[in-house]
Scaffold this motif. Structure first.
Motif, short mmCIF file in Angstrom:
data_model
loop_
_atom_site.label_atom_id
_atom_site.label_comp_id
_atom_site.label_asym_id
_atom_site.label_seq_id
_atom_site.Cartn_x
_atom_site.Cartn_y
_atom_site.Cartn_z
N ASP A 173 -16.99 -9.53 -22.04
CA ASP A 173 -17.43 -8.13 -21.98
C ASP A 173 -18.70 -8.00 -21.15
N GLU A 174 -19.62 -8.94 -21.35
CA GLU A 174 -20.88 -8.91 -20.58
C GLU A 174 -20.60 -9.11 -19.10
N HIS A 175 -19.73 -10.06 -18.77
CA HIS A 175 -19.38 -10.30 -17.37
C HIS A 175 -18.61 -9.13 -16.78
N ARG A 176 -17.77 -8.50 -17.61
CA ARG A 176 -16.99 -7.36 -17.11
C ARG A 176 -17.91 -6.19 -16.76
N LYS A 177 -18.90 -5.94 -17.62
CA LYS A 177 -19.87 -4.87 -17.33
C LYS A 177 -20.66 -5.18 -16.07
N GLU A 178 -21.08 -6.45 -15.94
CA GLU A 178 -21.84 -6.85 -14.74
C GLU A 178 -20.98 -6.72 -13.50
N SER A 179 -19.70 -7.10 -13.62
CA SER A 179 -18.79 -7.02 -12.48
C SER A 179 -18.58 -5.58 -12.04
N ARG A 210 -21.52 -8.75 -2.48
CA ARG A 210 -20.13 -9.20 -2.55
C ARG A 210 -20.04 -10.63 -3.08
N SER A 211 -20.95 -11.48 -2.63
CA SER A 211 -20.96 -12.87 -3.10
C SER A 211 -21.21 -12.92 -4.61
N GLU A 212 -22.16 -12.12 -5.07
CA GLU A 212 -22.48 -12.09 -6.50
C GLU A 212 -21.31 -11.52 -7.29
N TYR A 213 -20.68 -10.49 -6.76
CA TYR A 213 -19.51 -9.89 -7.42
C TYR A 213 -18.38 -10.92 -7.52
N ASN A 214 -18.13 -11.66 -6.45
CA ASN A 214 -17.09 -12.69 -6.46
C ASN A 214 -17.41 -13.78 -7.47
N ARG A 215 -18.70 -14.16 -7.54
CA ARG A 215 -19.10 -15.20 -8.49
C ARG A 215 -18.85 -14.75 -9.93
N VAL A 216 -19.30 -13.53 -10.24
CA VAL A 216 -19.13 -13.01 -11.60
C VAL A 216 -17.65 -12.83 -11.93
N SER A 217 -16.86 -12.38 -10.95
CA SER A 217 -15.42 -12.19 -11.17
C SER A 217 -14.73 -13.52 -11.47
N LYS A 218 -15.12 -14.58 -10.74
CA LYS A 218 -14.54 -15.90 -10.99
C LYS A 218 -14.95 -16.43 -12.35
N GLU A 219 -16.21 -16.20 -12.72
CA GLU A 219 -16.66 -16.62 -14.05
C GLU A 219 -15.91 -15.87 -15.14
N GLU A 223 -12.88 -14.59 -14.91
CA GLU A 223 -11.52 -15.12 -14.95
C GLU A 223 -11.48 -16.45 -15.69
N ALA A 224 -12.48 -17.30 -15.43
CA ALA A 224 -12.54 -18.61 -16.11
C ALA A 224 -12.76 -18.43 -17.62
N LEU A 225 -13.61 -17.49 -17.99
CA LEU A 225 -13.87 -17.23 -19.41
C LEU A 225 -12.61 -16.74 -20.12
N GLU A 226 -11.93 -15.80 -19.48
CA GLU A 226 -10.71 -15.24 -20.09
C GLU A 226 -9.65 -16.32 -20.23
N THR A 227 -9.55 -17.19 -19.22
CA THR A 227 -8.58 -18.29 -19.29
C THR A 227 -8.96 -19.25 -20.41
N ARG A 228 -10.26 -19.55 -20.53
CA ARG A 228 -10.72 -20.46 -21.57
C ARG A 228 -10.45 -19.89 -22.96
N LEU A 229 -10.62 -18.59 -23.14
CA LEU A 229 -10.34 -17.97 -24.43
C LEU A 229 -8.87 -18.11 -24.80
N VAL A 230 -8.00 -17.89 -23.83
CA VAL A 230 -6.56 -18.04 -24.07
C VAL A 230 -6.24 -19.49 -24.46
N VAL A 231 -6.86 -20.43 -23.73
CA VAL A 231 -6.62 -21.86 -24.01
C VAL A 231 -7.10 -22.22 -25.41
N LEU A 232 -8.27 -21.73 -25.80
CA LEU A 232 -8.80 -22.05 -27.13
C LEU A 232 -7.92 -21.49 -28.25
N LYS A 233 -7.45 -20.26 -28.05
CA LYS A 233 -6.57 -19.66 -29.07
C LYS A 233 -5.28 -20.45 -29.21
N GLU A 234 -4.70 -20.82 -28.06
CA GLU A 234 -3.47 -21.59 -28.08
C GLU A 234 -3.71 -23.00 -28.63
#
Length: 224
Positions: A177-183, A51-60, A62-73
């Motif tokens: 995509d890599e994090h999503r598969k791991e999650s 669960r801890s590893e799943y939460n870590r990967v999920s947070k990463e 979320e951070a990656l997806e947010t960063r991608l949106v920020v970079l595009k904008e």
């Protein structure tokens, strides 16, 4: 014909008394409970770490997806800012006719950068083209006009920042995509372990009830 005597050897069968049978049954339930409780302990630890590893990967993720949106904008904001500076620059140039073709060409490129779905190589190429066109304008602008020279330099800096943002965006594109598969894999693993945990707890409960019953029988408190 001589008689043939056949000797039959019977293997003696030892019958267990009630106390011995009871002892075997109790030992069996204790053994199963020990095995299941041992696995339960390991599973609970694995589920906790999973669960801890799943939460870590999920947070990463979320951070990656947010960063991608920020970079595009960020890129769009930078191109918009560069466009405004270009218009401000052109307003300060008295001989607009001499640079009209350059102005038109830059405007077309800026429109593509803002609205077209470009590959990284196309985007880099357009940024370099604007840089080249601006340098042509620099040759036209008087060298002693420091404000105009500074504006052009600012535009070039903004375009380089936009290029760096696109480069970072390209490097990150596959990461979600890599994090999503791991999650997904971690979530499935935890769910499988939780299902096993539920089964084990149920089995331990059944053996505990059975053990309590047979121990009570051994004390003479019940009937077999």
């Amino acid at each position: 014909m001589p008689d043939i005597e056949t000797e039959v050897t019977n293997t003696p069968v030892t019958l267990l008394d009630d106390n011995e049978l009871l002892s075997i049954v109790i030992e069996k339930h204790n053994r199963f409970m020990g095995e299941y409780n041992s696995e339960l302990k390991d599973l609970e630890e694995n589920i906790g770490s999973g669960r801890s590893e799943y939460n870590r990967v999920s947070k990463e993720l979320e951070a990656l997806e947010t960063r991608l949106v920020v970079l595009k904008e960020k890129r769009h904001q930078l191109y918009f800012q560069a466009g405004k500076l270009r218009l401000k620059l052109l307003d300060t140039i008295s001989d607009r006719e001499e640079i009209q073709h350059l102005e038109s060409e830059i405007g077309n490129i800026e429109n593509k950068l803002q609205n077209a779905n470009l590959s990284s190589s196309e985007e880099y190429g357009y940024i370099d083209s604007i840089g080249s066109l601006l340098k042509e304008i620099i040759d036209i602008v008087p060298a002693n006009d420091m404000a105009q020279q500074a504006t052009i330099s600012s535009i070039l800096d903004i375009l380089e920042t936009a290029k760096a943002a696109r480069n970072e965006l390209d490097e990150m594109l596959d990461a979600p995509d890599e994090h999503r598969k791991e999650s997904i894999a971690l979530k499935q693993e935890v769910e499988d372990q939780e299902a096993r945990l539920t089964w084990l707890k149920r089995r331990v409960g059944l053996h505990k009830d059975a053990l309590g019953y047979w121990e009570n029988v051994g004390k003479g408190g019940g009937q077999q």
